[in-house]
Design a protein around this motif. Structure first.
Motif, PDB file in Angstrom:
ATOM      1  N   PHE A   1       0.833  -1.208   0.000  1.00 14.04           N
ATOM      2  CA  PHE A   1       0.000   0.000   0.000  1.00 14.04           C
ATOM      3  C   PHE A   1       0.866   1.256   0.000  1.00 14.04           C
ATOM      4  N   THR A   2       1.933   1.248   0.788  1.00 16.64           N
ATOM      5  CA  THR A   2       2.820   2.408   0.858  1.00 16.64           C
ATOM      6  C   THR A   2       3.497   2.666  -0.473  1.00 16.64           C
ATOM      7  N   VAL A   3       3.904   1.596  -1.173  1.00 20.95           N
ATOM      8  CA  VAL A   3       4.514   1.750  -2.500  1.00 20.95           C
ATOM      9  C   VAL A   3       3.535   2.403  -3.458  1.00 20.95           C
ATOM     10  N   LEU A   4       2.297   1.911  -3.480  1.00 26.10           N
ATOM     11  CA  LEU A   4       1.279   2.512  -4.343  1.00 26.10           C
ATOM     12  C   LEU A   4       1.025   3.964  -3.954  1.00 26.10           C
ATOM     13  N   ASP A   5       1.021   4.225  -2.673  1.00 32.10           N
ATOM     14  CA  ASP A   5       0.776   5.577  -2.177  1.00 32.10           C
ATOM     15  C   ASP A   5       1.869   6.536  -2.645  1.00 32.10           C
ATOM     16  N   LEU A   6       3.133   6.123  -2.531  1.00 29.68           N
ATOM     17  CA  LEU A   6       4.248   7.006  -2.878  1.00 29.68           C
ATOM     18  C   LEU A   6       4.387   7.211  -4.377  1.00 29.68           C
ATOM     19  N   VAL A   7       4.103   6.169  -5.154  1.00 26.85           N
ATOM     20  CA  VAL A   7       4.345   6.235  -6.598  1.00 26.85           C
ATOM     21  C   VAL A   7       3.157   6.792  -7.367  1.00 26.85           C
ATOM     22  N   LEU A   8       1.945   6.435  -6.955  1.00 26.45           N
ATOM     23  CA  LEU A   8       0.788   6.697  -7.800  1.00 26.45           C
ATOM     24  C   LEU A   8      -0.168   7.768  -7.284  1.00 26.45           C
ATOM     25  N   THR A   9       0.060   8.287  -6.093  1.00 27.30           N
ATOM     26  CA  THR A   9      -0.822   9.341  -5.592  1.00 27.30           C
ATOM     27  C   THR A   9      -0.003  10.598  -5.306  1.00 27.30           C
ATOM     28  N   ALA A  10      -0.721  11.652  -5.030  1.00 29.78           N
ATOM     29  CA  ALA A  10      -0.065  12.936  -4.796  1.00 29.78           C
ATOM     30  C   ALA A  10       0.612  12.941  -3.426  1.00 29.78           C
ATOM     31  N   VAL A  11       1.941  12.969  -3.422  1.00 27.64           N
ATOM     32  CA  VAL A  11       2.727  13.018  -2.194  1.00 27.64           C
ATOM     33  C   VAL A  11       3.761  14.130  -2.332  1.00 27.64           C
ATOM     34  N   THR A  12       3.912  14.936  -1.301  1.00 21.00           N
ATOM     35  CA  THR A  12       4.887  16.026  -1.350  1.00 21.00           C
ATOM     36  C   THR A  12       6.309  15.469  -1.368  1.00 21.00           C
ATOM     37  N   SER A  13       7.264  16.317  -1.740  1.00 20.07           N
ATOM     38  CA  SER A  13       8.667  15.890  -1.772  1.00 20.07           C
ATOM     39  C   SER A  13       9.144  15.478  -0.381  1.00 20.07           C
ATOM     40  N   ASN A  14       8.674  16.202   0.641  1.00 14.58           N
ATOM     41  CA  ASN A  14       9.030  15.814   2.010  1.00 14.58           C
ATOM     42  C   ASN A  14       8.406  14.466   2.382  1.00 14.58           C
ATOM     43  N   GLY A  15       7.181  14.238   1.900  1.00 16.22           N
ATOM     44  CA  GLY A  15       6.518  12.970   2.175  1.00 16.22           C
ATOM     45  C   GLY A  15       7.244  11.788   1.572  1.00 16.22           C
ATOM     46  N   LEU A  16       7.849  11.995   0.390  1.00 15.50           N
ATOM     47  CA  LEU A  16       8.603  10.919  -0.257  1.00 15.50           C
ATOM     48  C   LEU A  16       9.804  10.493   0.571  1.00 15.50           C
ATOM     49  N   ILE A  17      10.286  11.368   1.423  1.00 18.50           N
ATOM     50  CA  ILE A  17      11.425  11.051   2.284  1.00 18.50           C
ATOM     51  C   ILE A  17      10.968  10.568   3.657  1.00 18.50           C
ATOM     52  N   VAL A  18      10.013  11.298   4.236  1.00 20.10           N
ATOM     53  CA  VAL A  18       9.587  11.022   5.604  1.00 20.10           C
ATOM     54  C   VAL A  18       8.834   9.695   5.717  1.00 20.10           C
ATOM     55  N   ILE A  19       7.899   9.435   4.785  1.00 23.34           N
ATOM     56  CA  ILE A  19       7.058   8.236   4.882  1.00 23.34           C
ATOM     57  C   ILE A  19       7.879   6.945   4.848  1.00 23.34           C
ATOM     58  N   PRO A  20       8.823   6.764   3.898  1.00 23.03           N
ATOM     59  CA  PRO A  20       9.615   5.519   3.915  1.00 23.03           C
ATOM     60  C   PRO A  20      10.469   5.363   5.165  1.00 23.03           C
ATOM     61  N   ILE A  21      11.087   6.467   5.630  1.00 18.63           N
ATOM     62  CA  ILE A  21      11.964   6.370   6.809  1.00 18.63           C
ATOM     63  C   ILE A  21      11.158   6.027   8.054  1.00 18.63           C
ATOM     64  N   LEU A  22      10.087   6.801   8.300  1.00 16.73           N
ATOM     65  CA  LEU A  22       9.258   6.517   9.465  1.00 16.73           C
ATOM     66  C   LEU A  22       8.580   5.157   9.350  1.00 16.73           C
ATOM     67  N   GLY A  23       8.192   4.807   8.124  1.00 20.31           N
ATOM     68  CA  GLY A  23       7.549   3.510   7.912  1.00 20.31           C
ATOM     69  C   GLY A  23       8.472   2.357   8.262  1.00 20.31           C
ATOM     70  N   ALA A  24       9.750   2.468   7.854  1.00 18.54           N
ATOM     71  CA  ALA A  24      10.719   1.408   8.167  1.00 18.54           C
ATOM     72  C   ALA A  24      10.943   1.300   9.671  1.00 18.54           C
ATOM     73  N   ILE A  25      11.047   2.453  10.341  1.00 17.46           N
ATOM     74  CA  ILE A  25      11.298   2.449  11.788  1.00 17.46           C
ATOM     75  C   ILE A  25      10.094   1.868  12.540  1.00 17.46           C
TER      76      ILE A  25
END
Length: 356
Positions: free
Chosen positions: A219-243
């Protein structure tokens, strides 16, 4: 080398045999390698075709809107196939894990997962045809999408055939595994009915953990690639998601296995954070869809993965609480005893000091 093989191949413990577990491991390895090969070829062929298309578009006077449309269509198509490729890798991993740890409930759930793979592989043919037609409609008359080669189409057809043939094979293997794994549960619990129920709920929590990880990541992959995500979101979401993902998974497993209340509280809290993330992203995407034409193409899989993820995480919270309530009823002791037997510790002779 022997130690490595013992860690990756199911091993017999006392009278708990692994004959059918090893045969199942061979079967899933063959089926998954063939399936991964087909899906990899589909992705490679699409990437090659897209690079050729963009090279051709760059040398012609094509409107920017057409180029953007082709780029968007190809990005959606490749993302779908990449997620499905990940699901095939997960298929091998989750089955191997179930065989190695003799998790009967996980084996049962994989039968349902096999059906889901077959449905996805079958609909992928029609979806790919729609994507190809969409790309072709955005191209000028002198260009064409050459992704519909014979081998490309053959890979799309062979993939559901492989999975479809494997489904009854795995169903039969699951029937045979029921006796091996069922005997293991009876053996280590001493036939205690209440303890077997506790063991059953513990196994459900573990399988929910594993499936939730996969679907939330997808779901996160689809969210980052195919929906509107800010440039900060592209960095923050994967890092926080992994943690958060690593923390929640570790806390859930060790909390249930070692009957640690603090870990279970951390696990439940982390799951609630994940649930909030899923709701926020689905709501935000749904709210924006009126102003995002491209989202209509990804709405169904995006919401499907999000809904499944939400249900899995929510259910895992419930079983986390159930396992918490079962603390101190004997599960940890029988699992510790089994671990000692597998390591050989339980059979070490007692050292007797003859001088005293």
């Amino acid at each position: 080398m022997d130690l490595v093989l013992k860690r990756i191949i199911p091993q017999q413990t006392e009278d708990i045999t692994v004959h059918w577990a090893r045969r199942t491991l061979v079967a899933i390895t063959i089926a998954s390698i063939l399936s991964i090969g087909c899906e990899s070829w589909i992705i490679i062929n699409e990437r090659y075709s897209s690079s050729q298309l963009f090279d051709a578009l760059a040398s012609t006077n094509v409107a920017t809107d057409s180029v953007d449309q082709v780029s968007s269509d190809l990005r959606v198509e490749v993302t779908y196939h990449s997620v499905f490729l990940g699901s095939l890798v997960f298929w091998l991993g989750i089955t191997w894990d179930a065989l190695l740890h003799q998790n009967l409930m996980q084996i049962v759930s994989i039968n349902m997962y096999n059906v889901g793979l077959l449905v996805y592989a079958s609909t992928q043919i029609a979806q790919t045809k729609m994507d190809t037609d969409s790309v072709a409609s955005a191209l000028p008359p002198n260009l064409s999408d050459n992704s519909s080669s014979g081998l490309f189409l053959a890979a799309q057809i062979v993939l559901p055939v492989i999975i479809g043939l494997f489904i009854p094979v795995f169903a039969y293997l699951s029937y045979r595994l029921h006796f091996e794994f069922g005997w293991r549960q009876y053996r280590i619990t001493g036939g205690d009915l209440e303890l077997r129920r506790i063991f059953f709920r513990y196994d459900i929590l573990l399988l929910l953990l594993k499936f939730a990880i996969f679907f939330v990541v997808a779901f996160t992959v689809l969210d980052l690639v195919l929906t509107a995500v800010t440039s900060n979101g592209l960095i923050v979401i994967p890092i926080l998601g992994a943690i958060v993902g690593a923390m929640v998974t570790t806390a859930g497993y060790y909390g249930a296995r070692r009957e640690n209340r603090l870990y279970i509280v951390i696990y439940i809290t982390g799951c609630l954070v994940v649930l909030a993330y899923l709701v926020d992203r689905m709501y935000d995407a749904f709210r924006r869809k009126a102003n995002a034409d491209d989202f209509s193409r990804v709405e169904i899989p995006f919401m499907l993965y999000g809904s499944i993820s939400f249900c899995l995480v929510l259910t895992s919270v419930f079983f986390g609480v159930v396992c918490w309530l079962n603390f101190g009823k004997g599960l940890r002791e029988v699992l510790d005893d089994e671990a000692k037997k597998k390591s050989g510790y339980a059979f070490q002779a007692e050292v007797i000091d003859l001088e005293n």
